[in-house]
Design a protein around this motif. Structure first.
Motif, PDB file in Angstrom:
ATOM      1  N   ARG A  60      67.251  69.996  38.203  1.00 43.81           N
ATOM      2  CA  ARG A  60      67.790  71.107  37.401  1.00 43.81           C
ATOM      3  C   ARG A  60      67.122  72.403  37.815  1.00 43.81           C
ATOM      4  O   ARG A  60      65.955  72.438  38.131  1.00 43.81           O
ATOM      5  N   ARG A  61      67.911  73.476  37.849  1.00 48.72           N
ATOM      6  CA  ARG A  61      67.380  74.782  38.211  1.00 48.72           C
ATOM      7  C   ARG A  61      66.370  75.230  37.163  1.00 48.72           C
ATOM      8  O   ARG A  61      66.587  75.109  35.958  1.00 48.72           O
ATOM      9  N   GLU A  62      65.252  75.745  37.645  1.00 50.69           N
ATOM     10  CA  GLU A  62      64.197  76.176  36.729  1.00 50.69           C
ATOM     11  C   GLU A  62      64.665  77.365  35.904  1.00 50.69           C
ATOM     12  O   GLU A  62      65.152  78.350  36.433  1.00 50.69           O
ATOM     13  N   ARG A  63      64.519  77.258  34.607  1.00 46.62           N
ATOM     14  CA  ARG A  63      64.981  78.318  33.713  1.00 46.62           C
ATOM     15  C   ARG A  63      63.815  79.210  33.292  1.00 46.62           C
ATOM     16  O   ARG A  63      62.657  78.934  33.584  1.00 46.62           O
ATOM     17  N   GLN A  64      64.159  80.266  32.608  1.00 44.71           N
ATOM     18  CA  GLN A  64      63.155  81.231  32.172  1.00 44.71           C
ATOM     19  C   GLN A  64      62.254  80.628  31.106  1.00 44.71           C
ATOM     20  O   GLN A  64      62.718  80.023  30.141  1.00 44.71           O
ATOM     21  N   ARG A  65      60.946  80.799  31.289  1.00 46.17           N
ATOM     22  CA  ARG A  65      59.973  80.296  30.335  1.00 46.17           C
ATOM     23  C   ARG A  65      59.598  81.378  29.340  1.00 46.17           C
ATOM     24  O   ARG A  65      59.644  82.564  29.651  1.00 46.17           O
ATOM     25  N   PHE A  66      59.197  80.935  28.162  1.00 43.74           N
ATOM     26  CA  PHE A  66      58.608  81.839  27.187  1.00 43.74           C
ATOM     27  C   PHE A  66      57.133  82.055  27.494  1.00 43.74           C
ATOM     28  O   PHE A  66      56.613  83.154  27.362  1.00 43.74           O
ATOM     29  N   VAL A  67      56.451  80.993  27.921  1.00 38.37           N
ATOM     30  CA  VAL A  67      55.051  81.034  28.347  1.00 38.37           C
ATOM     31  C   VAL A  67      54.946  80.332  29.690  1.00 38.37           C
ATOM     32  O   VAL A  67      55.414  79.194  29.834  1.00 38.37           O
ATOM     33  N   ASP A  68      54.345  81.008  30.681  1.00 39.24           N
ATOM     34  CA  ASP A  68      54.175  80.408  31.996  1.00 39.24           C
ATOM     35  C   ASP A  68      53.135  79.304  31.957  1.00 39.24           C
ATOM     36  O   ASP A  68      52.378  79.161  31.001  1.00 39.24           O
ATOM     37  N   LYS A  69      53.078  78.538  33.056  1.00 41.17           N
ATOM     38  CA  LYS A  69      52.096  77.467  33.142  1.00 41.17           C
ATOM     39  C   LYS A  69      50.670  78.011  33.106  1.00 41.17           C
ATOM     40  O   LYS A  69      49.758  77.336  32.633  1.00 41.17           O
ATOM     41  N   ASN A  70      50.466  79.234  33.624  1.00 41.18           N
ATOM     42  CA  ASN A  70      49.127  79.826  33.606  1.00 41.18           C
ATOM     43  C   ASN A  70      48.787  80.507  32.293  1.00 41.18           C
ATOM     44  O   ASN A  70      47.721  81.105  32.161  1.00 41.18           O
ATOM     45  N   GLY A  71      49.699  80.439  31.309  1.00 42.37           N
ATOM     46  CA  GLY A  71      49.423  80.991  29.994  1.00 42.37           C
ATOM     47  C   GLY A  71      49.946  82.386  29.754  1.00 42.37           C
ATOM     48  O   GLY A  71      49.830  82.901  28.639  1.00 42.37           O
ATOM     49  N   ARG A  72      50.520  83.034  30.759  1.00 45.75           N
ATOM     50  CA  ARG A  72      51.024  84.400  30.576  1.00 45.75           C
ATOM     51  C   ARG A  72      52.322  84.369  29.796  1.00 45.75           C
ATOM     52  O   ARG A  72      53.239  83.617  30.113  1.00 45.75           O
ATOM     53  N   CYS A  73      52.411  85.196  28.765  1.00 52.23           N
ATOM     54  CA  CYS A  73      53.612  85.264  27.931  1.00 52.23           C
ATOM     55  C   CYS A  73      54.629  86.206  28.574  1.00 52.23           C
ATOM     56  O   CYS A  73      54.308  87.355  28.882  1.00 52.23           O
ATOM     57  N   ASN A  74      55.838  85.719  28.762  1.00 50.08           N
ATOM     58  CA  ASN A  74      56.892  86.510  29.399  1.00 50.08           C
ATOM     59  C   ASN A  74      57.647  87.336  28.361  1.00 50.08           C
ATOM     60  O   ASN A  74      58.840  87.134  28.107  1.00 50.08           O
ATOM     61  N   VAL A  75      56.940  88.251  27.755  1.00 47.16           N
ATOM     62  CA  VAL A  75      57.520  89.120  26.730  1.00 47.16           C
ATOM     63  C   VAL A  75      57.161  90.553  27.070  1.00 47.16           C
ATOM     64  O   VAL A  75      55.987  90.865  27.307  1.00 47.16           O
ATOM     65  N   GLN A  76      58.157  91.419  27.130  1.00 44.17           N
ATOM     66  CA  GLN A  76      57.941  92.838  27.380  1.00 44.17           C
ATOM     67  C   GLN A  76      58.518  93.635  26.213  1.00 44.17           C
ATOM     68  O   GLN A  76      59.624  93.358  25.745  1.00 44.17           O
TER      69      GLN A  76
ATOM     70  N   GLN B  48      40.750  81.595  24.668  1.00 41.63           N
ATOM     71  CA  GLN B  48      42.036  80.934  24.424  1.00 41.63           C
ATOM     72  C   GLN B  48      42.723  80.658  25.758  1.00 41.63           C
ATOM     73  O   GLN B  48      42.843  81.539  26.607  1.00 41.63           O
ATOM     74  N   ALA B  49      43.149  79.419  25.932  1.00 40.19           N
ATOM     75  CA  ALA B  49      43.903  79.013  27.121  1.00 40.19           C
ATOM     76  C   ALA B  49      45.265  78.506  26.667  1.00 40.19           C
ATOM     77  O   ALA B  49      45.372  77.825  25.636  1.00 40.19           O
ATOM     78  N   ARG B  50      46.309  78.827  27.448  1.00 42.88           N
ATOM     79  CA  ARG B  50      47.668  78.460  27.075  1.00 42.88           C
ATOM     80  C   ARG B  50      48.391  77.845  28.267  1.00 42.88           C
ATOM     81  O   ARG B  50      48.090  78.148  29.426  1.00 42.88           O
ATOM     82  N   THR B  51      49.355  77.026  27.966  1.00 47.65           N
ATOM     83  CA  THR B  51      50.283  76.514  28.963  1.00 47.65           C
ATOM     84  C   THR B  51      51.551  76.098  28.236  1.00 47.65           C
ATOM     85  O   THR B  51      51.647  76.220  27.001  1.00 47.65           O
ATOM     86  N   SER B  52      52.539  75.608  28.977  1.00 50.32           N
ATOM     87  CA  SER B  52      53.793  75.181  28.353  1.00 50.32           C
ATOM     88  C   SER B  52      54.411  74.059  29.168  1.00 50.32           C
ATOM     89  O   SER B  52      54.124  73.891  30.370  1.00 50.32           O
ATOM     90  N   TYR B  53      55.257  73.307  28.506  1.00 52.59           N
ATOM     91  CA  TYR B  53      56.002  72.215  29.128  1.00 52.59           C
ATOM     92  C   TYR B  53      57.466  72.368  28.739  1.00 52.59           C
ATOM     93  O   TYR B  53      57.790  72.436  27.543  1.00 52.59           O
ATOM     94  N   THR B  54      58.334  72.436  29.737  1.00 57.84           N
ATOM     95  CA  THR B  54      59.768  72.425  29.467  1.00 57.84           C
ATOM     96  C   THR B  54      60.267  70.980  29.480  1.00 57.84           C
ATOM     97  O   THR B  54      59.519  70.048  29.805  1.00 57.84           O
ATOM     98  N   GLU B  55      61.534  70.796  29.147  1.00 52.89           N
ATOM     99  CA  GLU B  55      62.074  69.440  29.073  1.00 52.89           C
ATOM    100  C   GLU B  55      62.027  68.731  30.437  1.00 52.89           C
ATOM    101  O   GLU B  55      61.925  67.500  30.502  1.00 52.89           O
ATOM    102  N   ASP B  56      62.064  69.498  31.527  1.00 52.99           N
ATOM    103  CA  ASP B  56      61.982  68.887  32.859  1.00 52.99           C
ATOM    104  C   ASP B  56      60.591  68.352  33.157  1.00 52.99           C
ATOM    105  O   ASP B  56      60.424  67.544  34.089  1.00 52.99           O
TER     106      ASP B  56
END
Length: 321
Positions: free
Chosen positions: A1-17, A272-280
């Motif tokens: 599946r094509r990678e979709r836009q994340r709310f939080v990247d794997k490195n913890g950066r929040c994709n919010v502007q 604080q450290a962050r990461t995320s997991y998508t359904e893929d």
């Protein structure tokens, strides 16, 4: 599946502007210190250099202006004349006098005489202004250098999460680890499920946040993070994954945001450290490989197997089914 836009990247950066702030952008100036600390390093260094350069040139110009208005520049070599500042002949010499005064170097060649009240007032103003600028900029640089963001880079999360059975219950699991020997004091972990949903009233929530229980009631969310730990979320009737099966996982769209917080033992600052997991990145019917082994007098952690998983027999049905 094509990678979709994340709310939080794997490195913890929040994709919010934040855009179209309008008149609210003035709030950044009201909290100027925090605004400077939040800037990138290149902008901090540029502001640091420009502020000192402009302040030095302006103050040196004021000393030169006093000498010019009093006529000291034309009579400085006259031994019988008492200037405002001794041995100031031009702008470079006025600039050097300012630097000597500001840095408290004091070579003794240039000095203020007692017959110059305006120079004494300017000297007091320079001392107060220099103290304020030094406290503001040096404090800003110190706070930025001491931020625990780099410490968060030594906290690891597994690249994927897994779903398998543990103690006869279907669980969602992922792994966390600490690469440093220094501990994280009062480490606590939280998980948020971010998924779009529609309310019974017809309201569409594009980024609805739901809490995933990783042991809040039992205290399992309080971590003793001296070795890699596997964090477990039990899928039960209260879990948002109650209806999730291996087949429905392929058509789902969600993101699991993991937040690990703790106090850095060496500095006492909160990290604080962050990461995320998508359904893929959720593997059904997998389990993490062990990374701990007992050797002579100590336990050894093999981080080369930190992300490795293997398949285990797991029913493909949801807990509801």
């Amino acid at each position: 599946r094509r990678e979709r836009q994340r709310f939080v990247d794997k490195n913890g950066r929040c994709n919010v502007q934040h855009g179209n702030l309008g008149g609210e952008s003035s709030r950044y100036l009201s909290d100027l210190f925090t605004t400077l600390v939040d800037l990138k390093w290149r902008w901090n260094l540029l502001i640091f250099l420009l502020t000192y350069t402009v302040a030095w040139l302006v103050m040196a110009s004021m000393w030169w202006g006093i000498a010019y208005l009093r006529g000291d520049l034309y009579q400085a070599h006259d031994d019988t004349y008492s200037p405002c500042v001794a041995n100031v002949y031009n702008f470079p010499s006025a600039f050097l006098f300012f630097i000597e005064t500001e840095a408290t170097i004091g070579y003794g060649h240039r000095y203020i005489t007692e017959r110059c009240p305006e120079g004494i007032v300017l000297f007091l103003f320079q001392s107060l202004l220099g103290s304020v600028v030094d406290a503001f900029l040096i404090g800003c640089m110190f706070i930025k250098m001491s931020q625990p963001k780099k410490r968060a880079e030594t906290l690891m999360f597994s690249r994927a999460a897994v779903i398998s059975q543990r103690d006869g219950k279907l669980c969602l699991m992922f792994r966390v680890g600490n690469l440093r020997n220094s501990h994280m004091v009062s480490a606590q972990i939280r998980c948020k499920l971010i998924k779009s949903r529609q309310t019974p009233e017809g309201e569409f929530l594009p980024l609805d946040q739901c809490e995933l229980d990783v042991g809040f009631g039992t205290g399992a969310d309080q971590l003793f993070l001296v070795s890699p730990l596997t964090i477990c979320h039990e899928i039960n009737s209260e879990s948002p994954f109650f209806c999730l099966s291996q087949r429905s996982l392929r058509s789902e769209q969600f993101e699991i945001v993991v937040i690990l917080e703790g106090i850095v033992e060496t500095t006492g600052m909160t990290c604080q450290a962050r990461t995320s997991y998508t359904e893929d990145e959720v593997l059904w019917g997998h389990r993490f490989l062990p990374v701990m082994s007992l050797e002579d007098g100590f336990f050894r952690v093999d981080y080369s197997q930190f992300h490795a998983t293997f398949e285990v027999p797991t029913p493909p049905y949801s807990v509801k089914e």
